[in-house]
Motif scaffolding. Structure first.
Motif, PDB file in Angstrom:
ATOM      1  N   THR A  93     -52.858 -11.297 -38.753  1.00  0.00           N
ATOM      2  CA  THR A  93     -51.455 -10.843 -38.696  1.00  0.00           C
ATOM      3  C   THR A  93     -50.749 -11.488 -37.503  1.00  0.00           C
ATOM      4  N   GLY A  94     -49.594 -12.047 -37.756  1.00  0.00           N
ATOM      5  CA  GLY A  94     -48.804 -12.631 -36.670  1.00  0.00           C
ATOM      6  C   GLY A  94     -47.864 -11.576 -36.088  1.00  0.00           C
ATOM      7  N   VAL A  95     -47.738 -11.570 -34.762  1.00  0.00           N
ATOM      8  CA  VAL A  95     -46.862 -10.608 -34.066  1.00  0.00           C
ATOM      9  C   VAL A  95     -46.038 -11.391 -33.046  1.00  0.00           C
ATOM     10  N   SER A  96     -44.736 -11.106 -32.996  1.00  0.00           N
ATOM     11  CA  SER A  96     -43.871 -11.837 -32.050  1.00  0.00           C
ATOM     12  C   SER A  96     -43.920 -11.181 -30.673  1.00  0.00           C
ATOM     13  N   VAL A  97     -43.442 -11.886 -29.683  1.00  0.00           N
ATOM     14  CA  VAL A  97     -43.439 -11.355 -28.306  1.00  0.00           C
ATOM     15  C   VAL A  97     -42.614 -10.067 -28.262  1.00  0.00           C
ATOM     16  N   LEU A  98     -41.439 -10.104 -28.879  1.00  0.00           N
ATOM     17  CA  LEU A  98     -40.568  -8.900 -28.841  1.00  0.00           C
ATOM     18  C   LEU A  98     -41.209  -7.748 -29.608  1.00  0.00           C
ATOM     19  N   GLU A  99     -41.841  -8.054 -30.733  1.00  0.00           N
ATOM     20  CA  GLU A  99     -42.552  -6.989 -31.478  1.00  0.00           C
ATOM     21  C   GLU A  99     -43.665  -6.397 -30.630  1.00  0.00           C
ATOM     22  N   LEU A 100     -44.336  -7.250 -29.863  1.00  0.00           N
ATOM     23  CA  LEU A 100     -45.442  -6.775 -29.027  1.00  0.00           C
ATOM     24  C   LEU A 100     -44.936  -5.842 -27.932  1.00  0.00           C
ATOM     25  N   ILE A 101     -43.822  -6.219 -27.317  1.00  0.00           N
ATOM     26  CA  ILE A 101     -43.239  -5.355 -26.274  1.00  0.00           C
ATOM     27  C   ILE A 101     -42.910  -3.981 -26.861  1.00  0.00           C
ATOM     28  N   CYS A 133     -41.745 -16.209 -30.017  1.00  0.00           N
ATOM     29  CA  CYS A 133     -42.965 -16.836 -30.550  1.00  0.00           C
ATOM     30  C   CYS A 133     -43.898 -15.820 -31.209  1.00  0.00           C
ATOM     31  N   ILE A 134     -44.631 -16.306 -32.183  1.00  0.00           N
ATOM     32  CA  ILE A 134     -45.575 -15.462 -32.915  1.00  0.00           C
ATOM     33  C   ILE A 134     -47.007 -15.892 -32.598  1.00  0.00           C
ATOM     34  N   ARG A 135     -47.884 -14.867 -32.373  1.00  0.00           N
ATOM     35  CA  ARG A 135     -49.304 -15.114 -32.113  1.00  0.00           C
ATOM     36  C   ARG A 135     -50.146 -14.104 -32.883  1.00  0.00           C
ATOM     37  N   THR A 142     -47.564   3.540 -25.758  1.00  0.00           N
ATOM     38  CA  THR A 142     -47.843   4.155 -24.447  1.00  0.00           C
ATOM     39  C   THR A 142     -46.731   5.077 -23.959  1.00  0.00           C
ATOM     40  N   GLY A 143     -45.534   4.927 -24.558  1.00  0.00           N
ATOM     41  CA  GLY A 143     -44.393   5.722 -24.070  1.00  0.00           C
ATOM     42  C   GLY A 143     -43.851   5.168 -22.762  1.00  0.00           C
ATOM     43  N   VAL A 144     -44.318   3.968 -22.383  1.00  0.00           N
ATOM     44  CA  VAL A 144     -43.883   3.363 -21.111  1.00  0.00           C
ATOM     45  C   VAL A 144     -42.921   2.213 -21.415  1.00  0.00           C
ATOM     46  N   GLU A 145     -41.768   2.212 -20.728  1.00  0.00           N
ATOM     47  CA  GLU A 145     -40.775   1.167 -20.976  1.00  0.00           C
ATOM     48  C   GLU A 145     -41.161  -0.124 -20.253  1.00  0.00           C
ATOM     49  N   VAL A 146     -40.872  -1.242 -20.877  1.00  0.00           N
ATOM     50  CA  VAL A 146     -41.154  -2.546 -20.255  1.00  0.00           C
ATOM     51  C   VAL A 146     -39.826  -3.291 -20.057  1.00  0.00           C
ATOM     52  N   PRO A 147     -39.299  -3.336 -18.842  1.00  0.00           N
ATOM     53  CA  PRO A 147     -38.065  -4.098 -18.616  1.00  0.00           C
ATOM     54  C   PRO A 147     -38.331  -5.591 -18.824  1.00  0.00           C
ATOM     55  N   TYR A 148     -37.449  -6.241 -19.613  1.00  0.00           N
ATOM     56  CA  TYR A 148     -37.650  -7.675 -19.837  1.00  0.00           C
ATOM     57  C   TYR A 148     -36.322  -8.384 -19.936  1.00  0.00           C
ATOM     58  N   LYS A 149     -36.391  -9.685 -19.750  1.00  0.00           N
ATOM     59  CA  LYS A 149     -35.191 -10.516 -19.946  1.00  0.00           C
ATOM     60  C   LYS A 149     -35.603 -11.761 -20.724  1.00  0.00           C
ATOM     61  N   ILE A 150     -34.681 -12.297 -21.497  1.00  0.00           N
ATOM     62  CA  ILE A 150     -34.936 -13.521 -22.245  1.00  0.00           C
ATOM     63  C   ILE A 150     -34.636 -14.695 -21.323  1.00  0.00           C
ATOM     64  N   VAL A 151     -35.566 -15.615 -21.189  1.00  0.00           N
ATOM     65  CA  VAL A 151     -35.338 -16.821 -20.374  1.00  0.00           C
ATOM     66  C   VAL A 151     -35.603 -18.033 -21.264  1.00  0.00           C
ATOM     67  N   ARG A 168     -44.581  -5.825 -11.253  1.00  0.00           N
ATOM     68  CA  ARG A 168     -43.624  -6.919 -11.479  1.00  0.00           C
ATOM     69  C   ARG A 168     -42.285  -6.275 -11.852  1.00  0.00           C
ATOM     70  N   PRO A 169     -41.176  -6.808 -11.368  1.00  0.00           N
ATOM     71  CA  PRO A 169     -39.882  -6.177 -11.679  1.00  0.00           C
ATOM     72  C   PRO A 169     -39.509  -6.221 -13.152  1.00  0.00           C
ATOM     73  N   GLU A 170     -39.749  -7.371 -13.796  1.00  0.00           N
ATOM     74  CA  GLU A 170     -39.461  -7.430 -15.239  1.00  0.00           C
ATOM     75  C   GLU A 170     -40.241  -8.591 -15.862  1.00  0.00           C
ATOM     76  N   LEU A 171     -40.416  -8.477 -17.151  1.00  0.00           N
ATOM     77  CA  LEU A 171     -41.150  -9.500 -17.919  1.00  0.00           C
ATOM     78  C   LEU A 171     -40.148 -10.548 -18.402  1.00  0.00           C
ATOM     79  N   SER A 172     -40.481 -11.816 -18.249  1.00  0.00           N
ATOM     80  CA  SER A 172     -39.642 -12.889 -18.802  1.00  0.00           C
ATOM     81  C   SER A 172     -40.172 -13.243 -20.185  1.00  0.00           C
ATOM     82  N   VAL A 173     -39.289 -13.188 -21.160  1.00  0.00           N
ATOM     83  CA  VAL A 173     -39.668 -13.595 -22.521  1.00  0.00           C
ATOM     84  C   VAL A 173     -39.257 -15.058 -22.670  1.00  0.00           C
TER      85      VAL A 173
END
Ligand code: WQD
Length: 346
Positions: free
Chosen positions: A273-281, A234-236, A288-297, A217-222
């Motif tokens: 423990t609650g974790v937000s989407v951005l905290e999870l990214i 959001c927190i989950r 993992t040392g792997v970057e996750v491209p994302y955009k806020i939508v 996928r090109p990027e993750l939509s938050v």
């Protein structure tokens, strides 16, 4: 003598991990699954991990005659774990009748037939969605938090099924039930022989995130950063699927080996423990040392703003708590994605 357990929906994500833990605990497992949202190859993965291939029947549990035949073929089933259900929140809004029929008829058929075969207990796969958006005073959420009107037909089927079980047992049904309310299951078995394999475009965060990290996928939509949370996303409560699976084994043992006087019990299964989407990214990138491209939508309709578990009831009564760290859980999700690439699956 090995006790035999029917895992309905056992080639699915949580069902397959639970089958592994049941086999590890010495149970014999029969899987019934219609393969509408999973692959038969999952049986190979289970066998690679445990050395034992579960018996398998391809069947839609809405087919009551077929379900009767399946139980006649295995008249020594002592317990049932019901995972089989449609589970995409968004899809349920578009196709409510499919969700009500599939998720409720399946349960009704099993509850109807259990007494005929002396099945002693059923574990039901429920969800924290039954709480809706808990009010601030109810966070972290306990089992006594108010059940709010469901925000989707999917969530409503979970509420309705809990009530069906409760009423059936209160009417004197000759079996027990333990209802497990999951928070957000993620990750994969450390062997990477089984994991989450959504068909098509993933709806859930982690498979979409790992596919983005893999470049599929090109990027993750938050979905929104304007919520009333520290970083706006959001927190989950994200729980390792193996920790979740282990709770099912404890619940089944509790019912089948008379470790409870109660005929029906309910437990929240989360880390606490609650974790937000951005905290999870960011936690994934650190793990993992792997970057996750994302955009806020924009926000996704029907999303709960923040929910995480108070797991004390399960900790104390079941003697169960989560053992896996968020870092290890995310690393297991990435190891699974790498394995899928290695196998040429995606
Ligand atoms: C988590 C967070 C999204 C995707 C649902 C069901 C629940 C259980 C798990 C079955 C949310 C955000 C997601 C994406 C994002 N299902 N998100 N971009 O909605 O908490 O729970 O699935 O057992 O019962 O309700 O899970 O993974 O879809 O979303 O920003 O591409 O990630 O907004 O805040 P959810 P999820």
């Amino acid at each position: 003598m090995k006790q035999k357990i029917l895992v309905a929906g056992g080639t699915g994500y949580i069902g397959s991990h639970t089958t592994v833990e049941l086999q590890n605990a010495g149970y014999e497992v029969v899987i019934i699954d219609d393969l509408s949202n999973s692959n038969i190859e999952v049986l190979d993965g289970i066998e690679k991990i445990t050395g034992k291939r579960p018996a398998f029947i391809q069947l839609d549990l809405k087919d009551k005659a077929g379900t009767l035949k399946a139980l006649q073929a295995h008249p020594d089933i002592k317990g049932i774990i019901l995972f089989a259900a449609s589970k995409a929140v968004g899809e349920s809004v578009q196709k409510p009748l499919l969700y009500y029929r599939n998720n409720i008829e399946t349960l009704l058929n099993l509850l109807d037939l259990m007494p005929e075969f002396g099945v002693e207990g059923i574990v039901f796969s429920s969800s924290c969605t039954v709480y809706g958006q808990p009010d601030p005073e109810y966070l972290p959420v306990t089992e006594n938090a108010p059940i709010k009107p469901a925000m989707s037909p999917y969530g409503n089927t979970k509420q309705i099924n809990e009530e069906i079980i409760r009423d059936t047992i209160h009417a004197g049904a000759p079996f027990k039930s333990i209802i497990l309310r999951y928070f957000n299951p993620i990750g994969a078995h450390p062997s990477a022989e089984i994991g989450e394999l959504p068909l098509g475009v993933p709806q859930n965060l982690i498979p979409y995130l790992t596919q983005t990290a893999m470049g599929i996928r090109p990027e993750l939509s938050v979905f929104g950063d304007d919520y009333d949370t520290p970083d706006g996303s959001c927190i989950r409560d994200y729980i390792h699927v193996v920790d979740l699976a282990k709770a099912h084994v404890i619940a089944m043992d509790r019912m089948l080996n008379n470790k409870t006087e109660e005929n029906i019990e309910i437990f929240n299964l989360g880390t606490g423990t609650g974790v937000s989407v951005l905290e999870l990214i960011h936690a994934f990138e650190a793990a993992t040392g792997v970057e996750v491209p994302y955009k806020i939508v924009g926000r996704r309709e029907g999303d709960i703003e923040k929910v995480w578990a108070n797991p004390e009831h399960a900790n104390k009564v079941l003697g169960w708590k989560t053992e896996e760290s968020l870092t290890d859980t995310l690393a297991s999700a990435w190891k699974w994605q790498l394995k899928l690439r290695e196998r040429g699956i995606m």
